[in-house]
Design an enzyme around this catalytic site. Structure first.
Site: not given
Ligand SMILES: [Mg+2]
Length: 348
Positions: A6, A104-105
């Site tokens: 993340d 973002d993950e």
């Molecule tokens: Mg994040």
């Protein structure tokens, strides 16, 4: 063995990288604040902004009230998507078996590449290093026996964290956490759990004291899921985007042919290869396609579909050979190429 990655305060961190003068001061990415009259919400903010109790999802007007001197930037999605793509390429250099859940993950299934948890730790720190070197961004990584444990692990030491939770430690790792740290348990669920136990600030341990029957009666089908989650159980799989929709083989004859024995032997051979590849994939098949190309380069196909099922050679051959016979009777001329393809069930 799953690795969850993340990016730390992603949009805001990318903006800091683009404009280093924003670093070290409160930075909010989101709607326009219009001196506190703006509508819309905070997308992301950096850690300095969090000191002013600014959070993702908060109305931008409130963020402005909390810290009018913060830098407010609009969301530059194109920029973040580009960076996200670069990060995907870096992840792919580690494994193709990953599932991106947002910009973002991502979850990486690393059981094939990490034989044990110390290798997993090295994979995690190498990945962090690569992203820092190539993109100048930090991220947090968690490794655990399933997606849920990995995610809680990566969240647990943000920013720039690396947390490895061995299976023997999973239960201990989650038992004292706040129930809200369990992915999938939001404020509504939390509130109903608090009502059941007549208690606030619930931990995972508290929720474990509720019986499966009681959870089922309150939450219906979700009850079982909550029961399992607080016990560290999560069997959801990493669904790789790059997973093939189908696999197939083709064979071109040395010379265009009408020889039935040659055709059927070649067909058996490629059916065996496709069946083996499908078994290797360990996925259900929903259709079989047979291709036949004539001397004149005309391609003819025949397809049969059925309820998704695991296939073997016999099944594939029996279904496929009928399609082949149809194609051969439709085409009187010599054959240049034959092929077999299986289509995987989508939700598999
Ligand atoms: Mg994040």
């Amino acid at each position: 063995m799953i690795l969850h990655i993340d990016m730390d305060y992603f949009f805001a961190q990318v903006e800091e990288r683009e404009n280093p003068r924003f670093s070290g001061k409160p930075l909010v990415v989101g709607a326009e604040p219009k001196e506190g009259r703006g509508r819309g919400v905070v997308s992301t903010c950096n850690y300095e902004a969090r000191k002013y109790k600014i959070r993702s999802g908060m109305p931008i007007s409130r963020a402005y009230k909390n810290c009018p001197d913060a830098t407010f930037l609009p969301v530059n999605m194109k920029l973040y998507e580009g960076v996200s793509e670069n990060i995907s390429r870096i992840i792919e250099s580690v494994t193709k078996n990953y599932e991106k859940v947002s910009l973002d993950e991502a979850y990486l299934d690393i059981k094939e590449i990490a034989k044990n948890y110390s290798t997993a730790e090295r994979i995690g720190s190498d990945l962090k290093k690569l992203i820092l070197e190539r993109e100048s961004l930090t991220c947090s990584v968690g490794v655990g026996e399933n997606k849920m444990i990995a995610k809680i692990a990566s969240e647990s030491e943000k920013p720039d964290g690396l947390v490895i939770v061995k299976p023997c430690d999973s239960s201990r790792f989650i038992v004292s956490r706040s129930i809200r740290e369990i992915p999938g348990i939001g404020p509504k669920t939390e509130k109903r759990l608090q009502e059941i136990l007549s208690k606030g600030n619930l931990t995972v341990k508290d929720v474990r004291s509720i019986s499966k029957e009681q959870l089922n009666s309150v939450f219906g089908k979700r009850g079982e899921d909550i029961y399992n989650r607080v016990r560290g159980v999560d069997d959801s799989q990493v669904v790789s985007e790059k997973k093939a929709k189908s696999i197939g083989r083709e064979e071109t004859f040395d010379k265009d042919t009408l020889d039935p024995e040659k055709i059927i032997n070649t067909f058996r051979k490629i059916v065996a290869e496709v069946a083996e590849a499908a078994i290797e994939e360990d996925r259900k098949v929903k259709s079989i396609v047979v291709v036949c190309r004539s001397m004149e380069y005309e391609t003819h196909t025949r397809q049969v579909s059925f309820g998704p099922q695991v296939i073997d050679f016999d099944f594939l051959y029996k279904k496929g050979v009928r399609l082949l016979l149809h194609l051969l009777t439709e085409n009187s001329g010599p054959i240049r190429l034959i092929g077999v393809r299986v289509l995987f069930a989508v939700d598999d």
